[in-house]
Motif scaffolding. Sequence first.
Motif, PDB file in Angstrom:
ATOM      1  N   ALA A 257     -10.142   5.083  -2.037  1.00  0.00           N
ATOM      2  CA  ALA A 257      -9.281   4.806  -3.197  1.00  0.00           C
ATOM      3  C   ALA A 257     -10.050   4.137  -4.325  1.00  0.00           C
ATOM      4  CB  ALA A 257      -8.103   3.938  -2.763  1.00  0.00           C
TER       5      ALA A 257
ATOM      6  N   LEU B 161      -3.059  -0.143  -5.001  1.00  0.00           N
ATOM      7  CA  LEU B 161      -3.402   0.435  -3.705  1.00  0.00           C
ATOM      8  C   LEU B 161      -4.686  -0.162  -3.146  1.00  0.00           C
ATOM      9  CD1 LEU B 161      -2.941   2.503  -1.462  1.00  0.00           C
ATOM     10  CD2 LEU B 161      -4.152   4.187  -2.863  1.00  0.00           C
TER      11      LEU B 161
ATOM     12  N   ARG C 211      -2.928   3.089  -8.443  1.00  0.00           N
ATOM     13  CA  ARG C 211      -4.193   2.910  -7.735  1.00  0.00           C
ATOM     14  C   ARG C 211      -4.704   1.475  -7.802  1.00  0.00           C
ATOM     15  NH1 ARG C 211      -6.802   6.693  -5.583  1.00  0.00           N
ATOM     16  NH2 ARG C 211      -5.644   8.243  -6.773  1.00  0.00           N
TER      17      ARG C 211
ATOM     18  N   GLU D 212      -9.647   2.147   1.759  1.00  0.00           N
ATOM     19  CA  GLU D 212      -9.897   1.376   0.537  1.00  0.00           C
ATOM     20  C   GLU D 212     -11.108   1.922  -0.213  1.00  0.00           C
ATOM     21  OE1 GLU D 212     -11.269  -3.123  -0.848  1.00  0.00           O
ATOM     22  OE2 GLU D 212     -10.964  -2.649   1.282  1.00  0.00           O
TER      23      GLU D 212
ATOM     24  N   ALA E 135       0.828  -1.210   0.000  1.00  0.00           N
ATOM     25  CA  ALA E 135       0.000   0.000   0.000  1.00  0.00           C
ATOM     26  C   ALA E 135       0.861   1.258   0.000  1.00  0.00           C
ATOM     27  CB  ALA E 135      -0.928  -0.019   1.220  1.00  0.00           C
TER      28      ALA E 135
ATOM     29  N   GLY F 247       1.530   6.298  -7.094  1.00  0.00           N
ATOM     30  CA  GLY F 247       0.257   6.585  -7.751  1.00  0.00           C
ATOM     31  C   GLY F 247      -0.348   5.391  -8.456  1.00  0.00           C
TER      32      GLY F 247
ATOM     33  N   ARG G  47       0.847   3.872  -3.050  1.00  0.00           N
ATOM     34  CA  ARG G  47       0.438   5.257  -2.806  1.00  0.00           C
ATOM     35  C   ARG G  47       1.528   6.237  -3.252  1.00  0.00           C
ATOM     36  NH1 ARG G  47      -0.816   4.580   2.031  1.00  0.00           N
ATOM     37  NH2 ARG G  47      -3.096   4.449   1.866  1.00  0.00           N
ATOM     38  N   ARG G  48       2.783   5.876  -3.008  1.00  0.00           N
ATOM     39  CA  ARG G  48       3.893   6.760  -3.364  1.00  0.00           C
ATOM     40  C   ARG G  48       4.039   6.883  -4.877  1.00  0.00           C
ATOM     41  NH1 ARG G  48       7.301   4.504  -0.373  1.00  0.00           N
ATOM     42  NH2 ARG G  48       8.447   3.226  -1.877  1.00  0.00           N
TER      43      ARG G  48
END
Length: 608
Positions: free
Chosen positions: A119, A89, A86, A116, A77, A84, A81-82
């Motif tokens: 996202a 993620l 998705r 979650e 995760a 991008g 996230r770092r």
Amino acid sequence: MRYLLFMGFGLLPATLLAQSDDAGRMPAIPLRPDSQQAWLRRPALPDTTQVKLLFSISKAYLQTDLDSARTYAARAAALARRTGFRWGLVRALNNLGAAYYYQSDLPGAQRTFEAELRAARRPGDQLYVGHAYLGLGNVASDLEDIAQSRRYYEQAREAYAACRPRNVRGELLVLHNLANSYLPGSEASGPPHREDLLRARRLAVQGLRLLNQPDSPLGTHLRLVLGTAQQLLGHPDSAAANWQHVLRVSRTHPDLQAQSEAWLHLAELVRAQGRLPLALARTEQATDLMRRVGELDVLSKALNLKAQLMAALHLPGAYDTLRSYTVLRDTLLRQASIAAVATAQARFAVAEQRTRIRQLEQQRRITELEAQHRTIRTRLGLGALGAGVLLLAGGSLGVYRRRQQRREAALRRQLAADLHDDVGGLLSRIALQTDLLQEGLGAPEQQQTQLAEVAGNSRLAVRQLNDVVWSLDASNDSVPNLLDRLRDYAHEVLVPTGRDVRFVADEAVGSSPVLAPPVRRGLYLIYKEALHNILKHAPHDATVTVTLHRDATGLHLAVVNDGPPAVVARDSGHGLRNMRERAAVLGGTTEAGPEAGGGFAVRVRVPG
């Protein structure tokens, strides 16, 4: 019930990759976690591939090592996230939330499933929107917030139905959990309501209609719920038919859990019909299967029923079976005690999180107000430069600014002092008690007592926080609102102790409803101190009379109890001295002492 929730998460990992598109296809890697870890150490591996590998490793560990599953899911995760990514993620957060849930970390699971959901909504990933709502529903169910869990389940059902292709497997799971939530949880929950049983039956039938094949193994647990609802509605033949169907399907598609529950239901059914030997044979079938599954709750029920049947048939093994049941029941009671402590801690953590959110919201509002004030000051300053006549207005603005700053500073000091004095001590006490419970040093009976103390202190903290909010809310600056608050507080603290409370207010109280905030707050604090003295000194059968009236001299409050003659309180007592000091600050007076006919009275006059 817990098996059904676990079964729900058990279905999720199997569907994670089925809905992915070509851009998110997993690399061709070995399935063993150690082989995947070796791949992860390869140099120059793209970030997206690393995320997919971490996600795949965490999914593999979900069934065997929850700590490792959580570690790898958190790494996936963070990297997704770092960068991008998705797609990775939402899947990593789903695995992380499931690991938290399996470890009974309900606040962690709730935070993760909410992340979650946020996202998954952005790209419109309906599958993982459904997974997130399903996880939130399971957490709410464990926290015994049944109404909220049902709302989450309904939202999960809508998301699964919106998937393309439609995710029937997810819909079946949600319908099963929804139907199960309407069935009675235990004998202690009381007789079931017919409306709830009809809802459970309707939801189970809706789920079975989604299946193209009547003998699909996906419908076995729905049929178990349907049979239970039919039995409780007085249709034993229909219930037996559904349970027999479960046995047929479970033999073709092995499901020991479903078989054991079906045998146990059928045993209870024939026992009610007086066919004890057949009931015993079916109970033994359920017991043997449940020992292989390891589900202690259902095994305990089966052993209890077996012991009763053997005793009724005068068989020699009844005592040994009953002893096995007793040992297993004691184990389950210890587990239930530990689970109750964990649930209480989770509820407190969720409540603390919501309190922090409210405090941040209040701080945001203050910041917006300060920004508005800065904008107004800037505009007025620019206008003052163009005309000398506005110099006076600029001076008035400075006076207003200083007054406003003093008011805001006083409000913050008062809010900080009230929270520290009224709520801070209680929260510290709750934290200490939960730490003691977490250590598990006391006996189960002591843990239950400590758990009751945690619940009582939590309710008291909520009551104190409500008092702080009420005292700061300007909309309560009126005598009628003060009278309503006096009534509410008396019913909260006196009525549960058995004391009767009566209120007397004349019509003049509402003739001029505006009341200065310091007077309202000070009078309420004096009133709380007077009720506290009643709780300490007045008998439990005393009648407390609260009188509020207004005349030319001000607002008068009297709190009188008619108990037997009380010992005159010492002048050095903190309670009476505090009441006198508060009244004096407001420019009023306080008189306290025994009544001629018995009991004790506190009479207060303040300007109003």
